[in-house]
Design a protein around this motif. Structure first.
Motif, mmCIF file in Angstrom:
data_model
loop_
_atom_site.group_PDB
_atom_site.id
_atom_site.type_symbol
_atom_site.label_atom_id
_atom_site.label_comp_id
_atom_site.label_asym_id
_atom_site.label_seq_id
_atom_site.Cartn_x
_atom_site.Cartn_y
_atom_site.Cartn_z
ATOM 1 N N UNK A 218 0.826 -1.209 0.000
ATOM 2 C CA UNK A 218 0.000 0.000 0.000
ATOM 3 C C UNK A 218 0.860 1.257 0.000
ATOM 4 N N UNK A 219 1.986 1.228 0.742
ATOM 5 C CA UNK A 219 2.897 2.366 0.754
ATOM 6 C C UNK A 219 3.522 2.551 -0.625
ATOM 7 N N UNK A 220 3.847 1.439 -1.297
ATOM 8 C CA UNK A 220 4.424 1.564 -2.642
ATOM 9 C C UNK A 220 3.444 2.227 -3.600
ATOM 10 N N UNK A 221 2.152 2.034 -3.364
ATOM 11 C CA UNK A 221 1.119 2.653 -4.211
ATOM 12 C C UNK A 221 0.876 4.104 -3.813
ATOM 13 N N UNK A 222 0.640 4.333 -2.518
ATOM 14 C CA UNK A 222 0.193 5.648 -2.048
ATOM 15 C C UNK A 222 1.307 6.541 -1.505
ATOM 16 N N UNK A 223 2.498 5.987 -1.349
ATOM 17 C CA UNK A 223 3.604 6.775 -0.835
ATOM 18 C C UNK A 223 3.656 6.769 0.683
ATOM 19 N N UNK A 224 4.731 7.292 1.230
ATOM 20 C CA UNK A 224 4.916 7.350 2.675
ATOM 21 C C UNK A 224 6.295 7.878 3.001
ATOM 22 N N UNK B 30 8.933 8.253 -18.556
ATOM 23 C CA UNK B 30 9.154 6.808 -18.506
ATOM 24 C C UNK B 30 8.825 6.259 -17.125
ATOM 25 N N UNK B 31 9.172 7.034 -16.097
ATOM 26 C CA UNK B 31 8.903 6.594 -14.726
ATOM 27 C C UNK B 31 7.396 6.474 -14.473
ATOM 28 N N UNK B 32 6.622 7.409 -15.033
ATOM 29 C CA UNK B 32 5.168 7.347 -14.859
ATOM 30 C C UNK B 32 4.596 6.096 -15.509
ATOM 31 N N UNK B 33 5.135 5.743 -16.661
ATOM 32 C CA UNK B 33 4.693 4.524 -17.334
ATOM 33 C C UNK B 33 5.025 3.285 -16.496
ATOM 34 N N UNK B 34 6.249 3.231 -15.977
ATOM 35 C CA UNK B 34 6.643 2.110 -15.120
ATOM 36 C C UNK B 34 5.831 2.077 -13.825
ATOM 37 N N UNK B 35 5.436 3.254 -13.342
ATOM 38 C CA UNK B 35 4.623 3.324 -12.129
ATOM 39 C C UNK B 35 3.270 2.652 -12.336
ATOM 40 N N UNK B 36 2.727 2.753 -13.549
ATOM 41 C CA UNK B 36 1.462 2.059 -13.847
ATOM 42 C C UNK B 36 1.642 0.547 -13.707
ATOM 43 N N UNK B 37 2.772 0.048 -14.192
ATOM 44 C CA UNK B 37 3.053 -1.385 -14.062
ATOM 45 C C UNK B 37 3.229 -1.762 -12.587
ATOM 46 N N UNK B 38 4.020 -0.958 -11.854
ATOM 47 C CA UNK B 38 4.240 -1.238 -10.440
ATOM 48 C C UNK B 38 2.948 -1.220 -9.647
ATOM 49 N N UNK B 39 2.083 -0.242 -9.949
ATOM 50 C CA UNK B 39 0.797 -0.159 -9.274
ATOM 51 C C UNK B 39 -0.065 -1.382 -9.563
ATOM 52 N N UNK B 40 -0.067 -1.780 -10.832
ATOM 53 C CA UNK B 40 -0.844 -2.950 -11.213
ATOM 54 C C UNK B 40 -0.399 -4.196 -10.475
ATOM 55 N N UNK B 41 0.920 -4.373 -10.361
ATOM 56 C CA UNK B 41 1.443 -5.558 -9.680
ATOM 57 C C UNK B 41 1.188 -5.500 -8.174
ATOM 58 N N UNK B 42 1.268 -4.291 -7.584
ATOM 59 C CA UNK B 42 0.981 -4.150 -6.154
ATOM 60 C C UNK B 42 -0.483 -4.492 -5.866
#
Length: 262
Positions: free
Chosen positions: A116-122, A139-151
């Motif tokens: 949840x922290x990886x998604x919402x920050x902390x 590019x980071x924003x695009x990778x963040x979509x992948x990271x969010x999806x996996x989280x």
């Protein structure tokens, strides 16, 4: 500009044609036709010059606008996009750290909390969500979509997992296929076998890779078999056996082929 010059020595056009021999008639016809062509060219050129004179302010304005747009694009790339890429990459590093810690955690509550922290920050740092929103187009924003999806996948929130993984775009052989494959996994968890099969097919069609291709061929075969599509399932299994004989999936593929063939 070429202008037709009248020849004073040319035969008079209004002379009685009956007094001309065949050669003279032919020459008279050619001269008349040539004059008409050049007159038409002159008239067209004059109209073009007049139009340019009347609209020169508009033309100059359009050229200036094109130059301004081109300069604006270069300035945007240098002074906006490049710094944003750097800031976004720095923020992504911390979000990814939280995700990695979650993957390594053994306590279920701690694991979920870190995802949840990886998604919402902390701890004063952005999570994947803020990176995707605040650094859109990087590019980071695009990778963040992948990271969010996996989280979200790890948290069992399959709708959000599907939505964010679909926002991720990559031509990379591995990441592109994994994104499609994980969308298939999320649909499978929702008992939506038709969509799961569609995305498993997208995954193995994305690239011909020894790691991901046999993995998703096998998953596609299993789901196709569950749907009663035994011919399709057999086709996927046979491809693993023929094209990826050293893969992990190939070790047990004969068992799956045998079950379909019964």
């Amino acid at each position: 500009m070429a202008t037709y010059k009248k020849n004073n020595n040319r035969p008079n056009r209004h002379r009685d044609n009956e007094q001309l021999d065949d050669a003279q008639e032919t020459r008279l016809h050619q001269e008349s036709t040539t004059a008409e062509v050049f007159d038409a060219l002159d008239a067209g050129a004059n109209r073009t010059e007049d139009w340019v004179k009347r609209n020169q302010k508009i033309i100059i304005g359009a050229l200036i606008a094109i130059a301004v747009v081109g300069l604006g694009y270069l300035l945007y790339q240098q002074f906006v996009k490049a710094p944003n890429e750097k800031k976004a990459a720095n923020e992504f590093f911390f979000a990814q750290q939280f995700f990695d810690e979650a993957m390594q955690a053994t306590d279920p509550k701690a694991k979920d909390s870190l995802f949840k922290v990886s998604i919402n920050g902390g701890k004063g740092k952005y999570g994947f969500k803020q990176i995707a929103q605040n650094y859109s187009g990087t590019k980071a924003a695009n990778l963040a979509e992948y990271g969010m999806g996996m989280a979200y996948m790890r948290l069992g929130d399959y709708n959000n997992a599907i939505n964010h993984l679909k926002e991720f775009n990559s031509d990379d052989d591995i990441f592109g296929a994994l994104a499609y494959g994980n969308i298939g996994d999320a649909y499978l968890q929702q008992k939506n076998n038709a969509e799961a099969l569609k995305y498993y097919i997208k995954a193995f069609e994305h690239s011909n890779n020894d790691f991901v291709t046999p993995l998703y061929l096998k998953k596609a075969g299993i789901v196709a078999s569950l749907q009663g599509k035994k011919e399709d399932a057999l086709k996927y299994y046979e491809r693993i056996k023929e094209e990826f004989p050293t893969s992990e999936e190939a070790r047990t593929i004969d068992i799956l082929i045998g079950k379909i063939s019964q």
